[in-house]
Scaffold this active site. Structure first.
Site, PDB file in Angstrom:
ATOM      1  N   ASP B  10       3.579  -5.647   0.655  1.00 32.84           N
ATOM      2  CA  ASP B  10       3.983  -4.627  -0.488  1.00 32.84           C
ATOM      3  C   ASP B  10       4.724  -3.713   0.159  1.00 32.84           C
ATOM      4  OD1 ASP B  10       2.122  -3.021   1.180  1.00 32.84           O
ATOM      5  OD2 ASP B  10       0.525  -3.702  -0.170  1.00 32.84           O
ATOM      6  N   SER B  11       4.676  -2.114  -0.242  1.00 34.04           N
ATOM      7  CA  SER B  11       5.640  -1.148   0.089  1.00 34.04           C
ATOM      8  C   SER B  11       5.433  -1.061   1.680  1.00 34.04           C
ATOM      9  CB  SER B  11       5.421   0.272  -0.504  1.00 34.04           C
ATOM     10  OG  SER B  11       4.080   0.366  -0.410  1.00 34.04           O
TER      11      SER B  11
END
Lengths: 238, 238
Positions: B10-11
């Protein structure tokens, strides 16, 4: 899947993923849109780079890169009478080698954006004072690089770019416009500091923006998370 | 040409090429030997990650990655009654999704080293104080993440790793062992600071070293410049 930006060069390219490096910054900027591929070869000159061309940029096996930066010259410019003479490449051959590299890449695809980058300026004093630590030279060894010589390679690089009609970043000139460039843009007289890396990044982004490769102009590989249909993920435009 | 290390997450993965980031540090460490490929998707959970699998890890079109890091859970753990409920994935489904991701990658090649990484701990106070700046929340909005909840996802991640017999980095636990982890390892209560990035890098290098992927154990793609035959470059073992 994503367009590739290939960074081809010597140690200044190889080190571009160190903290504050221009390669890492480029990868961060183009996350979700382009892959940045590191092909930096510490110590290499353009003569040796030619032997890598067919393997780094093979014909037909995969999609041609969208962007290639060519960043050689810092080693080609090593003086013939100095400690690093084995890296020296005569100026006419340097130009010829750069042209061959461009031709090879453009032969694979005319659409590939080739960006030349001149060697940065050299701080001879820094190299003489600290060079022995980095390069194993004695403090009284002759300088391993001359700024004036590197400048003539930078000018030759610009000539090649004009002839091939590709954009060029004239690092040698633009860096020296800032007073104190020796310490602010260079880490050891030859390689780039974080601020020096930032100059390469900024100039490269300008060229990418001018040539259809701005971040905004490029496609996301998959939707931003706010565009995912969270009720029915399968309905999302994956 | 070079083995690929794919960073899937993810981020916290997407941002890993920011200054001091673990992805950039990995690229720098393995320069000349492996390609680090960034496949971080800000805001994504494991449910949405499944839709990307076939495209990011396609069958047959290219050599399977040498290493894949799987680093999800920070968004799956978003509370169902909070502002980020759309990212929530129930714990049993999170485990199932992680297993599916591992299976897909191992199906392409059993040789691929899969490394799971648990979500890092969350600092609820930091998220409440500064979260509105980052996530557009009002200061009085309920916390978008609970550390205890994220901890249960971390434990589930470890369970999946044990079951699949793949190494795992338990970030959630090891980060909280350091007093002041909230400020030293996190930048905003959820994402990693430079020191937090360094923890991921260090732990990942340990696992790579233990599994045959130490820098020393891997091959150079082309000779070091000191091994180039400068008199007769064509005689070099390119």
């Amino acid at each position: 899947m994503r367009p590739r930006f290939v960074l081809f060069g010597d140690s200044i390219t190889q080190q571009s993923f160190q903290s504050g490096g221009w390669g890492a910054a480029l990868t961060d900027r183009y996350a979700r849109k382009a892959d940045v591929v590191l092909r930096g070869y510490s110590g290499y000159n353009t003569r040796w780079a030619l032997y890598l061309l067919a393997k780094i940029f093979p014909q037909g096996s995969q999609e041609a890169p969208a962007v290639v930066t060519i960043f050689f010259g810092a080693n080609d410019a090593a003086p013939l009478d100095g400690k690093h003479a084995m890296q020296h490449v005569p100026l006419p051959e340097y130009k010829e080698n750069l042209s061959k590299i461009i031709s090879h890449i453009k032969f694979l695809s005319k659409e590939t954006l080739v960006v030349l980058i001149t060697p940065p300026p050299v701080c001879e004093e820094a190299l003489q004072v600290t060079g022995w630590k980095i390069f194993g030279l004695k403090p009284d060894d002759a300088s391993v690089r001359k700024n004036e010589t590197t400048g003539s390679y930078a000018k030759a690089c610009i000539d090649v770019a004009k002839q091939a009609d590709v954009p060029v970043i004239d690092l040698w000139t633009c860096m020296q416009e800032k007073p104190g460039w020796q310490r602010s843009y260079l880490s050891d007289g030859l390689h780039l500091s974080e601020d020096g890396n930032a100059v390469v990044f900024t100039k490269l982004i300008e060229i990418l923006n001018e040539n259809g490769f701005s971040f905004e102009a490029m496609k996301w590989d998959f939707p931003e998370h706010s565009n995912v249909n969270s009720q029915n993920p399968a309905e999302t435009a994956w």
